[in-house]
Design a protein around this motif. Structure first.
Motif, PDB file in Angstrom:
ATOM      1  N   ALA A   1      40.205   9.479  31.749  1.00 32.97           N
ATOM      2  CA  ALA A   1      40.918  11.789  31.293  1.00 32.97           C
ATOM      3  C   ALA A   1      40.911  11.589  29.874  1.00 32.97           C
ATOM      4  CB  ALA A   1      41.450  11.646  32.695  1.00 32.97           C
ATOM      5  N   ASP A   2      41.196  10.673  29.517  1.00 34.15           N
ATOM      6  CA  ASP A   2      40.971  10.714  28.253  1.00 34.15           C
ATOM      7  C   ASP A   2      40.441  10.448  27.536  1.00 34.15           C
ATOM      8  OD1 ASP A   2      43.243  10.873  25.404  1.00 34.15           O
ATOM      9  OD2 ASP A   2      42.979   8.839  25.410  1.00 34.15           O
ATOM     10  N   GLN A   3      39.832   9.908  27.607  1.00 34.12           N
ATOM     11  CA  GLN A   3      38.441   9.106  27.351  1.00 34.12           C
ATOM     12  C   GLN A   3      37.074  10.297  27.366  1.00 34.12           C
ATOM     13  OE1 GLN A   3      38.045   6.705  25.076  1.00 34.12           O
ATOM     14  NE2 GLN A   3      36.168   5.854  25.369  1.00 34.12           N
ATOM     15  N   VAL A   4      37.125  11.187  28.303  1.00 35.86           N
ATOM     16  CA  VAL A   4      36.154  12.366  28.948  1.00 35.86           C
ATOM     17  C   VAL A   4      36.768  13.518  28.081  1.00 35.86           C
ATOM     18  CG1 VAL A   4      36.064  14.077  30.341  1.00 35.86           C
ATOM     19  CG2 VAL A   4      36.027  11.644  31.249  1.00 35.86           C
ATOM     20  N   ASP A   5      38.366  13.321  27.724  1.00 31.52           N
ATOM     21  CA  ASP A   5      38.344  14.990  26.887  1.00 31.52           C
ATOM     22  C   ASP A   5      37.789  14.329  25.713  1.00 31.52           C
ATOM     23  OD1 ASP A   5      39.544  16.373  28.781  1.00 31.52           O
ATOM     24  OD2 ASP A   5      41.819  15.052  28.668  1.00 31.52           O
ATOM     25  N   TYR A   6      37.753  12.747  24.985  1.00 29.22           N
ATOM     26  CA  TYR A   6      37.671  12.439  23.782  1.00 29.22           C
ATOM     27  C   TYR A   6      35.867  13.348  23.449  1.00 29.22           C
ATOM     28  CZ  TYR A   6      37.847  10.294  19.075  1.00 29.22           C
ATOM     29  OH  TYR A   6      37.581  10.360  17.877  1.00 29.22           O
TER      30      TYR A   6
ATOM     31  N   THR B   1      35.028  15.678  20.891  1.00 32.01           N
ATOM     32  CA  THR B   1      34.329  15.392  19.843  1.00 32.01           C
ATOM     33  C   THR B   1      32.928  15.682  19.058  1.00 32.01           C
ATOM     34  OG1 THR B   1      36.032  13.548  19.726  1.00 32.01           O
ATOM     35  CG2 THR B   1      34.040  12.935  18.053  1.00 32.01           C
ATOM     36  N   ILE B   2      32.004  15.849  20.248  1.00 33.13           N
ATOM     37  CA  ILE B   2      30.740  15.578  20.457  1.00 33.13           C
ATOM     38  C   ILE B   2      30.244  16.972  21.248  1.00 33.13           C
ATOM     39  CG2 ILE B   2      28.066  14.656  21.089  1.00 33.13           C
ATOM     40  CD1 ILE B   2      30.156  11.989  21.416  1.00 33.13           C
TER      41      ILE B   2
ATOM     42  N   SER C   1      29.895  19.806  27.011  1.00 33.48           N
ATOM     43  CA  SER C   1      30.617  20.699  28.160  1.00 33.48           C
ATOM     44  C   SER C   1      30.859  19.818  29.274  1.00 33.48           C
ATOM     45  CB  SER C   1      30.076  21.875  28.683  1.00 33.48           C
ATOM     46  OG  SER C   1      28.247  21.141  28.929  1.00 33.48           O
ATOM     47  N   ASP C   2      31.414  20.545  30.453  1.00 29.87           N
ATOM     48  CA  ASP C   2      31.855  19.326  31.957  1.00 29.87           C
ATOM     49  C   ASP C   2      30.356  17.965  31.789  1.00 29.87           C
ATOM     50  OD1 ASP C   2      34.543  19.255  31.235  1.00 29.87           O
ATOM     51  OD2 ASP C   2      34.429  21.054  33.316  1.00 29.87           O
ATOM     52  N   THR C   3      29.405  19.793  32.494  1.00 30.82           N
ATOM     53  CA  THR C   3      28.204  19.343  32.266  1.00 30.82           C
ATOM     54  C   THR C   3      27.400  18.042  31.784  1.00 30.82           C
ATOM     55  OG1 THR C   3      27.854  21.052  34.033  1.00 30.82           O
ATOM     56  CG2 THR C   3      25.945  20.259  33.141  1.00 30.82           C
ATOM     57  N   GLU C   4      27.203  17.996  30.544  1.00 31.36           N
ATOM     58  CA  GLU C   4      27.023  17.620  29.724  1.00 31.36           C
ATOM     59  C   GLU C   4      27.739  15.871  29.677  1.00 31.36           C
ATOM     60  OE1 GLU C   4      24.753  20.086  26.568  1.00 31.36           O
ATOM     61  OE2 GLU C   4      27.101  20.087  26.197  1.00 31.36           O
ATOM     62  N   VAL C   5      28.995  16.573  29.721  1.00 36.02           N
ATOM     63  CA  VAL C   5      29.721  14.781  29.713  1.00 36.02           C
ATOM     64  C   VAL C   5      29.679  14.177  31.553  1.00 36.02           C
ATOM     65  CG1 VAL C   5      32.073  13.582  30.226  1.00 36.02           C
ATOM     66  CG2 VAL C   5      31.258  15.328  28.953  1.00 36.02           C
TER      67      VAL C   5
ATOM     68  N   LEU D   1      33.226   6.160  18.460  1.00 34.01           N
ATOM     69  CA  LEU D   1      32.353   7.198  19.212  1.00 34.01           C
ATOM     70  C   LEU D   1      32.780   8.161  17.929  1.00 34.01           C
ATOM     71  CD1 LEU D   1      34.057   7.589  22.676  1.00 34.01           C
ATOM     72  CD2 LEU D   1      31.384   7.114  22.100  1.00 34.01           C
ATOM     73  N   ARG D   2      33.515   8.882  17.127  1.00 33.62           N
ATOM     74  CA  ARG D   2      33.578   9.823  16.447  1.00 33.62           C
ATOM     75  C   ARG D   2      32.650   9.235  15.187  1.00 33.62           C
ATOM     76  NH1 ARG D   2      36.855  10.007  11.736  1.00 33.62           N
ATOM     77  NH2 ARG D   2      37.709   8.525  12.221  1.00 33.62           N
ATOM     78  N   HIS D   3      32.736   8.257  14.497  1.00 35.32           N
ATOM     79  CA  HIS D   3      31.943   7.958  13.504  1.00 35.32           C
ATOM     80  C   HIS D   3      29.791   8.337  13.504  1.00 35.32           C
ATOM     81  CE1 HIS D   3      34.620   6.663  10.811  1.00 35.32           C
ATOM     82  NE2 HIS D   3      35.147   5.622  11.580  1.00 35.32           N
ATOM     83  N   ARG D   4      29.506   7.743  14.798  1.00 33.40           N
ATOM     84  CA  ARG D   4      29.109   7.519  15.077  1.00 33.40           C
ATOM     85  C   ARG D   4      27.562   9.183  16.004  1.00 33.40           C
ATOM     86  NH1 ARG D   4      27.609   2.384  18.994  1.00 33.40           N
ATOM     87  NH2 ARG D   4      29.130   1.001  17.623  1.00 33.40           N
ATOM     88  N   SER D   5      28.457   9.743  16.421  1.00 32.25           N
ATOM     89  CA  SER D   5      28.375  11.439  16.591  1.00 32.25           C
ATOM     90  C   SER D   5      28.190  12.572  15.292  1.00 32.25           C
ATOM     91  CB  SER D   5      29.156  11.915  17.985  1.00 32.25           C
ATOM     92  OG  SER D   5      30.684  11.386  17.008  1.00 32.25           O
ATOM     93  N   ASP D   6      29.300  11.715  14.535  1.00 27.08           N
ATOM     94  CA  ASP D   6      29.282  12.380  13.269  1.00 27.08           C
ATOM     95  C   ASP D   6      27.703  12.647  12.418  1.00 27.08           C
ATOM     96  OD1 ASP D   6      31.450  13.533  13.847  1.00 27.08           O
ATOM     97  OD2 ASP D   6      32.756  12.387  12.285  1.00 27.08           O
ATOM     98  N   PHE D   7      28.078  11.000  12.420  1.00 28.64           N
ATOM     99  CA  PHE D   7      26.116  11.142  12.240  1.00 28.64           C
ATOM    100  C   PHE D   7      24.878  11.523  13.098  1.00 28.64           C
ATOM    101  CE2 PHE D   7      22.142   8.247  11.355  1.00 28.64           C
ATOM    102  CZ  PHE D   7      22.059   7.984   9.926  1.00 28.64           C
TER     103      PHE D   7
END
Length: 387
Positions: A252-257, A261-262, A265-269, A287-293
């Motif tokens: 659940a914590d990873q889903v929220d992140y 971060t990216i 939406s719930d559907t996209e996750v 995940l943060r570094h790659r999605s930011d790039f």
């Protein structure tokens, strides 16, 4: 004792096809071990024996000797070492076995070890195979039950090599109750649509899944299904790996992140996890570094990434950034179609990428291969510094 040692040699030489090179050290060891034992049992120094005869280091011997304080004679250890040598283990390999499991020196050679070898030979294993199993199995080789376990595991894993790979990943695979733990888990995984080869591959990645409580394995499968990946689908094995030994709170914590971060939406996750469930085990920083790039520099939209989430699996420094630099350079130089998909470029193999995007442009961009290699090392060549 001499008669026992001769029986050990005779049995090993007749049943395990020992090579000539392995016979010689066996005879030398037995010859040395026939020296008279001191009439004073208390004079047997275990720690010195472990160093001088077994080849352990002093720290290893000190640790191992605590488990062997009851030994009063080298007779049984000598017989065990002769047995290991007869199987073809080198002195270093034998030392590793003893260091891992000092009580191996106390195993009954004729009572236990020879019958185990007989049983394993009956399963089609050569002396070389058995020697490899001894090196990895540790204390489990000292139990006759190892034969029945190998009788079950060899067909399941398809080969001894595959089984030893699983054993390296989880030394406990030879320990649990075969009928109450292992077999129920295998039956259930097969019911989930996994072939035996899939189960073997799962064991390499999701350690201890076969040795887990069957109720826990069923709970993991139910969790994988909640990701939107049905049993029997080609992605179910990866989904099961993704949730193995991961708590509901962690998921659940990873889903929220991912959502924060990216900007999913719930559907996209749900879409992303159904296609790339291992995102649940990726680190937050990664995940943060790659999605930011991908969003800020490459210009990809969050919804686009959600439908192609495996792009987040690739290394930022080793693949995403270097290939982006190459593609952008080629587009600005008019050497490739300006509509060329970055996702396509990223997901191709290294060989395909070099053959398709580097080699054809040696004359128009002679520096490209060198610049790409530098970018893969974390450098930013001047040709890749875009304004």
């Amino acid at each position: 004792m001499l008669r026992l040692r001769r029986r050990i040699v005779s049995h090993i030489l007749s049943s395990s096809s020992t090579s000539t090179s392995a016979i010689s050290p066996l005879h030398r060891l037995l010859s040395a071990s026939t020296a008279p034992v001191s009439p004073n049992p208390s004079s047997f120094a275990v720690e010195e024996y472990l160093v001088d005869v077994c080849g352990l280091t002093r720290p290893q011997a000190l640790k191992a000797s605590k488990k062997l304080s009851h030994l009063k004679s080298p007779a049984n250890p000598d017989a065990v070492l002769a047995f290991l040598s007869g199987l073809g283990l080198s002195s270093d390999d034998a030392a590793a076995v003893v260091a891992k499991d000092p009580l191996f020196l106390c195993a009954g050679v004729e009572r236990t070890l020879v019958p185990v070898v007989d049983g394993l030979t009956g399963l089609g294993l050569s002396s070389t195979d058995i020697a490899r199993l001894v090196s990895f199995a540790g204390n489990r080789f000292r139990y006759r039950s190892v034969v029945s376990r190998m009788h079950y595991y060899l067909p399941l894993f398809g080969s001894l090599d595959n089984f030893l790979r699983a054993l390296r990943c989880s030394s406990y695979i030879l320990s649990p109750d075969l009928d109450k733990v292992i077999k129920p888990n295998v039956v259930f995984l097969r019911e989930c649509g996994l072939a035996d080869c899939d189960i073997a591959k799962l064991c390499y990645r999701a350690r201890n899944i076969l040795t887990a409580n069957p109720e826990n394995v069923r709970a993991m499968a139910a969790c994988a299904e909640r990701l939107g990946i049905p049993r029997g689908s080609g992605m179910f094995r990866e989904a099961l790996h993704a949730v193995t030994f991961v708590s509901e709170e962690r998921i659940a914590d990873q889903v929220d992140y991912l959502k924060k971060t990216i900007k999913w939406s719930d559907t996209e996750v749900a879409i992303a996890l159904s296609r790339a469930p291992m995102l649940l085990k990726k680190s937050k920083d990664m995940l943060r570094h790659r999605s930011d790039f991908l969003i800020s520099e490459v210009g990809l939209e969050p919804w686009y990434i959600a439908h192609r989430p495996v792009i987040l699996y690739y290394s930022l420094e080793g693949r995403l950034r270097p290939r982006y630099y190459v593609l952008k350079f080629l587009k600005e130089a008019g050497l490739v179609d300006c509509n060329m998909s970055f996702y396509t470029v990223v997901t191709r193999t290294d060989k395909y990428f070099v053959d398709k995007f580097i080699c054809p442009h040696k004359e128009a961009a002679p520096h490209l291969a060198q610049d790409y290699a530098a970018a893969c090392k974390g450098e930013v060549p001047s040709n890749f510094r875009f304004t």
